[in-house]
Design an enzyme around this catalytic site. Structure first.
Site, PDB file in Angstrom:
ATOM      1  CG  ASP A  35       1.136  37.613  37.941  1.00 12.92           C
ATOM      2  OD1 ASP A  35       0.449  38.343  39.414  1.00 12.92           O
ATOM      3  OD2 ASP A  35       1.979  36.852  37.378  1.00 12.92           O
ATOM      4  CB  SER A  36      -4.508  36.864  37.913  1.00 17.46           C
ATOM      5  OG  SER A  36      -4.224  35.893  38.390  1.00 17.46           O
TER       6      SER A  36
END
Length: 75
Positions: A35-36
């Site tokens: 994920d980010s």
């Protein structure tokens, strides 16, 4: 240790993966579900390790993209 091997090591440590799961062709977001926040930490680790600054994270999709960026920008 090559640039690819070091980046693979950093990614596997950050995402708690097995070494064989991260290849040059691995898409960081899609193949290993980073994920980010994961990507942010991976990039920070790479910046610290190679003493570079990665400014255009959106262009980085695969492990090879990271290797190419490091190779082009390290001293």
């Amino acid at each position: 240790m090559t640039t690819l091997e070091k980046i693979q090591e950093l990614i596997t440590e950050q995402l708690d993966l097995e070494a064989g799961e991260v290849k040059a062709t691995t898409n960081i977001r899609e193949d290993i579900d980073a994920d980010s926040l994961d990507l942010f930490q991976i990039i920070n680790d790479i910046e610290d390790e190679f003493d570079i600054e990665i400014e255009d994270e959106e262009k980085i999709n695969t492990v090879q993209d990271l290797v190419d960026y490091v190779e082009a920008n390290k001293d």
